[in-house]
Design a protein around this motif. Structure first.
Motif, PDB file in Angstrom:
ATOM      1  N   ASP A 235       0.859  -1.173   0.000  1.00  0.00           N
ATOM      2  CA  ASP A 235       0.000   0.000   0.000  1.00  0.00           C
ATOM      3  C   ASP A 235       0.905   1.237   0.000  1.00  0.00           C
ATOM      4  N   PRO A 236       0.815   2.074  -1.014  1.00  0.00           N
ATOM      5  CA  PRO A 236       1.709   3.236  -1.070  1.00  0.00           C
ATOM      6  C   PRO A 236       1.444   4.233   0.059  1.00  0.00           C
ATOM      7  N   TYR A 237       0.307   4.101   0.725  1.00  0.00           N
ATOM      8  CA  TYR A 237      -0.026   5.013   1.811  1.00  0.00           C
ATOM      9  C   TYR A 237       0.275   4.431   3.191  1.00  0.00           C
ATOM     10  N   ALA A 238       0.750   3.192   3.231  1.00  0.00           N
ATOM     11  CA  ALA A 238       1.076   2.560   4.503  1.00  0.00           C
ATOM     12  C   ALA A 238       2.430   3.071   4.993  1.00  0.00           C
ATOM     13  N   HIS A 239       2.507   3.353   6.256  1.00  0.00           N
ATOM     14  CA  HIS A 239       3.759   3.820   6.858  1.00  0.00           C
ATOM     15  C   HIS A 239       3.997   3.077   8.164  1.00  0.00           C
ATOM     16  N   PRO A 240       4.463   1.825   8.086  1.00  0.00           N
ATOM     17  CA  PRO A 240       4.690   1.066   9.320  1.00  0.00           C
ATOM     18  C   PRO A 240       5.738   1.717  10.217  1.00  0.00           C
ATOM     19  N   GLU A 241       6.602   2.531   9.639  1.00  0.00           N
ATOM     20  CA  GLU A 241       7.614   3.205  10.463  1.00  0.00           C
ATOM     21  C   GLU A 241       6.969   4.198  11.423  1.00  0.00           C
ATOM     22  N   TRP A 242       5.798   4.724  11.070  1.00  0.00           N
ATOM     23  CA  TRP A 242       5.107   5.640  11.990  1.00  0.00           C
ATOM     24  C   TRP A 242       4.650   4.878  13.227  1.00  0.00           C
ATOM     25  N   ALA A 243       4.071   3.702  13.021  1.00  0.00           N
ATOM     26  CA  ALA A 243       3.637   2.880  14.152  1.00  0.00           C
ATOM     27  C   ALA A 243       4.837   2.480  15.006  1.00  0.00           C
ATOM     28  N   ALA A 244       5.938   2.137  14.358  1.00  0.00           N
ATOM     29  CA  ALA A 244       7.144   1.767  15.104  1.00  0.00           C
ATOM     30  C   ALA A 244       7.655   2.949  15.915  1.00  0.00           C
ATOM     31  N   GLY A 245       7.555   4.149  15.355  1.00  0.00           N
ATOM     32  CA  GLY A 245       7.982   5.346  16.088  1.00  0.00           C
ATOM     33  C   GLY A 245       7.126   5.602  17.309  1.00  0.00           C
ATOM     34  N   VAL A 246       5.822   5.431  17.174  1.00  0.00           N
ATOM     35  CA  VAL A 246       4.906   5.614  18.304  1.00  0.00           C
ATOM     36  C   VAL A 246       5.186   4.556  19.366  1.00  0.00           C
ATOM     37  N   TRP A 247       5.317   3.308  18.935  1.00  0.00           N
ATOM     38  CA  TRP A 247       5.564   2.202  19.864  1.00  0.00           C
ATOM     39  C   TRP A 247       6.876   2.420  20.615  1.00  0.00           C
ATOM     40  N   SER A 248       7.940   2.791  19.906  1.00  0.00           N
ATOM     41  CA  SER A 248       9.234   2.966  20.568  1.00  0.00           C
ATOM     42  C   SER A 248       9.209   4.165  21.509  1.00  0.00           C
ATOM     43  N   GLY A 249       8.466   5.210  21.150  1.00  0.00           N
ATOM     44  CA  GLY A 249       8.336   6.354  22.048  1.00  0.00           C
ATOM     45  C   GLY A 249       7.615   5.990  23.333  1.00  0.00           C
ATOM     46  N   ALA A 250       6.566   5.169  23.213  1.00  0.00           N
ATOM     47  CA  ALA A 250       5.819   4.730  24.400  1.00  0.00           C
ATOM     48  C   ALA A 250       6.696   3.846  25.279  1.00  0.00           C
ATOM     49  N   ARG A 251       7.478   2.973  24.660  1.00  0.00           N
ATOM     50  CA  ARG A 251       8.370   2.096  25.440  1.00  0.00           C
ATOM     51  C   ARG A 251       9.456   2.911  26.130  1.00  0.00           C
ATOM     52  N   ALA A 252      10.000   3.916  25.451  1.00  0.00           N
ATOM     53  CA  ALA A 252      11.016   4.769  26.065  1.00  0.00           C
ATOM     54  C   ALA A 252      10.425   5.556  27.226  1.00  0.00           C
ATOM     55  N   ALA A 253       9.172   5.985  27.102  1.00  0.00           N
ATOM     56  CA  ALA A 253       8.519   6.750  28.165  1.00  0.00           C
ATOM     57  C   ALA A 253       8.302   5.909  29.417  1.00  0.00           C
ATOM     58  N   LEU A 254       8.287   4.582  29.275  1.00  0.00           N
ATOM     59  CA  LEU A 254       8.209   3.739  30.466  1.00  0.00           C
ATOM     60  C   LEU A 254       9.428   3.980  31.353  1.00  0.00           C
ATOM     61  N   LEU A 255      10.560   4.260  30.735  1.00  0.00           N
ATOM     62  CA  LEU A 255      11.776   4.497  31.506  1.00  0.00           C
ATOM     63  C   LEU A 255      11.844   5.906  32.063  1.00  0.00           C
ATOM     64  N   SER A 256      11.662   6.895  31.199  1.00  0.00           N
ATOM     65  CA  SER A 256      11.775   8.275  31.659  1.00  0.00           C
ATOM     66  C   SER A 256      11.171   9.229  30.640  1.00  0.00           C
ATOM     67  N   THR A 257      10.396  10.171  31.138  1.00  0.00           N
ATOM     68  CA  THR A 257       9.852  11.236  30.311  1.00  0.00           C
ATOM     69  C   THR A 257       9.539  12.418  31.212  1.00  0.00           C
ATOM     70  N   LYS A 258       9.462  13.587  30.619  1.00  0.00           N
ATOM     71  CA  LYS A 258       9.110  14.799  31.375  1.00  0.00           C
ATOM     72  C   LYS A 258       7.651  15.136  31.130  1.00  0.00           C
ATOM     73  N   MET A 259       6.953  15.458  32.204  1.00  0.00           N
ATOM     74  CA  MET A 259       5.560  15.870  32.091  1.00  0.00           C
ATOM     75  C   MET A 259       5.502  17.257  31.477  1.00  0.00           C
ATOM     76  N   ARG A 260       4.601  17.417  30.533  1.00  0.00           N
ATOM     77  CA  ARG A 260       4.433  18.720  29.892  1.00  0.00           C
ATOM     78  C   ARG A 260       3.946  19.756  30.905  1.00  0.00           C
ATOM     79  N   GLY A 261       4.634  20.870  30.950  1.00  0.00           N
ATOM     80  CA  GLY A 261       4.196  21.980  31.782  1.00  0.00           C
ATOM     81  C   GLY A 261       4.513  21.862  33.257  1.00  0.00           C
ATOM     82  N   ASP A 262       4.809  20.655  33.745  1.00  0.00           N
ATOM     83  CA  ASP A 262       5.081  20.478  35.168  1.00  0.00           C
ATOM     84  C   ASP A 262       6.566  20.369  35.476  1.00  0.00           C
ATOM     85  N   ASP A 263       7.370  20.081  34.441  1.00  0.00           N
ATOM     86  CA  ASP A 263       8.808  19.877  34.614  1.00  0.00           C
ATOM     87  C   ASP A 263       9.093  18.778  35.644  1.00  0.00           C
ATOM     88  N   VAL A 264       8.246  17.736  35.646  1.00  0.00           N
ATOM     89  CA  VAL A 264       8.407  16.602  36.541  1.00  0.00           C
ATOM     90  C   VAL A 264       8.807  15.393  35.700  1.00  0.00           C
TER      91      VAL A 264
END
Length: 138
Positions: free
Chosen positions: A33-62
């Motif tokens: 499918d020329p409109y399929a972008h599995p790399e986008w899903a992989a990017g979302v998934w990897s971002g969620a997995r990385a956030a399990l380790l550490s992320t900053k809360m927006r606006g709270d600096d926590v």
């Protein structure tokens, strides 16, 4: 497909097996499918997995995530959830990516050996938190 109907094998298909009664075939070409972008899903998934380790809360600096919990307090991870015995007071603004406290069990606890044990811990933790909130304690 029956060997008596070879005309039903699509043009360009590759016959991969026949046992005298049936023909097994697969398409020789692949058209993605020329409109399929599995790399986008992989990017979302990897971002969620990385956030399990550490992320900053927006606006709270926590900083939140597993790296910001006491050593030995992590029981398990599942998709975008951290199972921990630590008392957490991370801010929740009902935004995507915010951690929502859904249960609590005081520890120490050993890690579950399978999904059934994990779900039992989850359910017990939710019951414990609901009871504590009803009594005004936690």
């Amino acid at each position: 497909m029956s060997v008596h109907e070879p005309q039903k094998v699509p043009t360009g298909a590759e016959i991969i097996a026949t046992d005298g009664e049936t023909i097994t075939w697969r398409r020789a070409t692949y058209s993605s499918d020329p409109y399929a972008h599995p790399e986008w899903a992989a990017g979302v998934w990897s971002g969620a997995r990385a956030a399990l380790l550490s992320t900053k809360m927006r606006g709270d600096d926590v900083s939140v995530g597993a790296l910001h919990l006491p050593p030995g307090s992590i029981v398990a991870f599942r998709t975008d959830a951290i199972y921990t015995t630590a008392e957490v007071a991370w801010p929740y603004h009902e935004q995507p990516g915010d951690y929502l406290l859904k249960g609590h069990l005081p520890g120490p606890l050993s890690a579950p050996a399978n999904l059934t044990e994990l779900m039992a811990l989850r359910d017990t933790g939710r019951e414990h938190l609901a009871k504590a909130q009803t009594e005004g304690t936690r």
